[in-house]
Design a protein around this motif. Structure first.
Motif, PDB file in Angstrom:
ATOM      1  N   LEU A  89     -40.409  -5.505 -96.868  1.00 27.23           N
ATOM      2  CA  LEU A  89     -41.209  -5.812 -95.685  1.00 27.23           C
ATOM      3  C   LEU A  89     -41.356  -4.505 -94.925  1.00 27.23           C
ATOM      4  O   LEU A  89     -40.407  -4.026 -94.322  1.00 27.23           O
ATOM      5  CB  LEU A  89     -40.521  -6.866 -94.806  1.00 27.23           C
ATOM      6  N   SER A  90     -42.538  -3.927 -94.982  1.00 24.28           N
ATOM      7  CA  SER A  90     -42.748  -2.599 -94.420  1.00 24.28           C
ATOM      8  C   SER A  90     -43.883  -2.593 -93.403  1.00 24.28           C
ATOM      9  O   SER A  90     -44.727  -3.490 -93.392  1.00 24.28           O
ATOM     10  CB  SER A  90     -43.060  -1.601 -95.540  1.00 24.28           C
ATOM     11  N   SER A  91     -43.883  -1.577 -92.565  1.00 21.76           N
ATOM     12  CA  SER A  91     -44.987  -1.372 -91.626  1.00 21.76           C
ATOM     13  C   SER A  91     -46.065  -0.489 -92.231  1.00 21.76           C
ATOM     14  O   SER A  91     -47.111  -0.274 -91.616  1.00 21.76           O
ATOM     15  CB  SER A  91     -44.471  -0.728 -90.328  1.00 21.76           C
ATOM     16  N   PHE A  92     -45.792   0.030 -93.439  1.00 19.20           N
ATOM     17  CA  PHE A  92     -46.694   0.986 -94.062  1.00 19.20           C
ATOM     18  C   PHE A  92     -47.068   0.547 -95.468  1.00 19.20           C
ATOM     19  O   PHE A  92     -46.328  -0.184 -96.114  1.00 19.20           O
ATOM     20  CB  PHE A  92     -46.047   2.374 -94.092  1.00 19.20           C
ATOM     21  N   GLU A  93     -48.202   1.049 -95.926  1.00 15.22           N
ATOM     22  CA  GLU A  93     -48.722   0.632 -97.225  1.00 15.22           C
ATOM     23  C   GLU A  93     -49.247   1.835 -98.010  1.00 15.22           C
ATOM     24  O   GLU A  93     -50.374   1.842 -98.477  1.00 15.22           O
ATOM     25  CB  GLU A  93     -49.828  -0.401 -97.016  1.00 15.22           C
ATOM     26  N   PHE A  94     -48.407   2.848 -98.132  1.00 15.35           N
ATOM     27  CA  PHE A  94     -48.804   4.046 -98.869  1.00 15.35           C
ATOM     28  C   PHE A  94     -48.482   3.876-100.354  1.00 15.35           C
ATOM     29  O   PHE A  94     -47.437   3.322-100.715  1.00 15.35           O
ATOM     30  CB  PHE A  94     -48.093   5.279 -98.314  1.00 15.35           C
ATOM     31  N   ASP A  95     -49.376   4.373-101.197  1.00 14.67           N
ATOM     32  CA  ASP A  95     -49.210   4.216-102.639  1.00 14.67           C
ATOM     33  C   ASP A  95     -47.852   4.714-103.116  1.00 14.67           C
ATOM     34  O   ASP A  95     -47.191   4.075-103.938  1.00 14.67           O
ATOM     35  CB  ASP A  95     -50.310   4.982-103.389  1.00 14.67           C
ATOM     36  N   GLU A  96     -47.438   5.884-102.603  1.00 10.70           N
ATOM     37  CA  GLU A  96     -46.184   6.475-103.060  1.00 10.70           C
ATOM     38  C   GLU A  96     -44.999   5.557-102.758  1.00 10.70           C
ATOM     39  O   GLU A  96     -44.088   5.409-103.581  1.00 10.70           O
ATOM     40  CB  GLU A  96     -45.969   7.841-102.402  1.00 10.70           C
ATOM     41  N   GLU A  97     -45.016   4.936-101.586  1.00 10.36           N
ATOM     42  CA  GLU A  97     -43.903   4.068-101.206  1.00 10.36           C
ATOM     43  C   GLU A  97     -43.933   2.755-101.996  1.00 10.36           C
ATOM     44  O   GLU A  97     -42.881   2.227-102.371  1.00 10.36           O
ATOM     45  CB  GLU A  97     -43.940   3.789 -99.700  1.00 10.36           C
ATOM     46  N   ILE A  98     -45.124   2.248-102.228  1.00 12.14           N
ATOM     47  CA  ILE A  98     -45.243   1.020-103.024  1.00 12.14           C
ATOM     48  C   ILE A  98     -44.709   1.271-104.428  1.00 12.14           C
ATOM     49  O   ILE A  98     -43.892   0.497-104.953  1.00 12.14           O
ATOM     50  CB  ILE A  98     -46.710   0.551-103.091  1.00 12.14           C
ATOM     51  N   TYR A  99     -45.167   2.367-105.028  1.00  7.79           N
ATOM     52  CA  TYR A  99     -44.736   2.687-106.388  1.00  7.79           C
ATOM     53  C   TYR A  99     -43.223   2.901-106.436  1.00  7.79           C
ATOM     54  O   TYR A  99     -42.541   2.395-107.335  1.00  7.79           O
ATOM     55  CB  TYR A  99     -45.464   3.934-106.890  1.00  7.79           C
ATOM     56  N   ALA A 100     -42.698   3.655-105.481  1.00  7.49           N
ATOM     57  CA  ALA A 100     -41.254   3.931-105.456  1.00  7.49           C
ATOM     58  C   ALA A 100     -40.452   2.650-105.295  1.00  7.49           C
ATOM     59  O   ALA A 100     -39.397   2.472-105.916  1.00  7.49           O
ATOM     60  CB  ALA A 100     -40.925   4.910-104.331  1.00  7.49           C
ATOM     61  N   ALA A 101     -40.943   1.729-104.461  1.00  4.42           N
ATOM     62  CA  ALA A 101     -40.242   0.467-104.223  1.00  4.42           C
ATOM     63  C   ALA A 101     -40.208  -0.383-105.483  1.00  4.42           C
ATOM     64  O   ALA A 101     -39.167  -0.948-105.854  1.00  4.42           O
ATOM     65  CB  ALA A 101     -40.902  -0.299-103.084  1.00  4.42           C
TER      66      ALA A 101
END
Length: 213
Positions: A89-101
């Motif tokens: 559950l994040s406040s951000f939707e950056f590709d790098e963070e999605i992929y890392a998660a």
């Protein structure tokens, strides 16, 4: 008093460094008969301590926490409590963070501003063994910019290996040498930062890099 219905509750752990977020989620989810908010942690390390002491089904975790990050937390959950499923559950939707998660084991990724019904549906879906990515995020996971640099041939090789083919069988299928197959697999594990082909397959499937029919 414990009822028969209580045994079917989905046991939740909330992990966020903001008290108001923990309070709000606890209040929202605690109102659902099939949810039981077992605990709320203000850090990843606290969450891991709780997982050692309590039985949890689903962890809802924020990514951006000071010190021990959400990604660190996800990786440790996968190692320490592999049966526990995690939703970001994040406040951000950056590709790098999605992929890392997803690479770290997340089975879902939602924004904190998502409608309550969407959050609750995601929890139930993941508990049932499915993934919970909104269509826009699922699409981005499968788009070319999320391929982690894998070539079309590398994805083809990995897909065949994921289906259970040996290096020799992959070589025969693609009409290439076993040496070339081995090189492709070495490049794949490096690009995905995986320790071996098994982890590479796990990452590729859960990030949409390959699809098994």
């Amino acid at each position: 008093m414990t009822t028969h219905a209580d045994k079917k509750q989905i046991r939740l752990l909330l992990v966020d460094d903001h008290p108001i977020v923990r309070f709000g989620l606890s209040a929202l989810l605690g109102m659902q008969e099939d949810f039981a908010v077992v605990a709320a942690a203000s850090s990843g390390r606290e969450a891991l301590d709780i997982l050692r002491q309590k039985t949890i089904d689903i962890v809802l975790v924020d990514l951006r926490m000071p010190g021990f990050s959400g990604i660190d937390t996800l990786e440790q959950i996968r190692t320490q409590a592999p049966r526990v499923q995690a939703i970001v559950l994040s406040s951000f939707e950056f590709d790098e963070e999605i992929y890392a998660a997803v690479k770290a084991g997340a089975r879902g990724y939602l924004l904190k501003e998502s409608p309550p019904e969407e959050i609750m549906s995601a929890i139930r879906s993941v508990f049932a063994g499915r993934q919970a990515f909104p269509e826009r995020i699922a699409k981005r996971l499968s788009e070319s910019r999320m391929t982690a640099g894998l070539s079309a041939r590398e994805r083809e090789v990995l897909e065949l290996v994921a289906k259970g083919l040996t290096n020799k069988e992959v070589a025969n299928t693609l009409q290439i040498s076993q040496f070339t197959v081995r090189n492709h697999l070495n490049h794949i594990t490096e690009k995905l930062e995986a320790s071996d082909r098994t982890e590479a397959i796990f990452i590729a499937i859960h990030t949409g890099l390959i699809t098994l029919h």
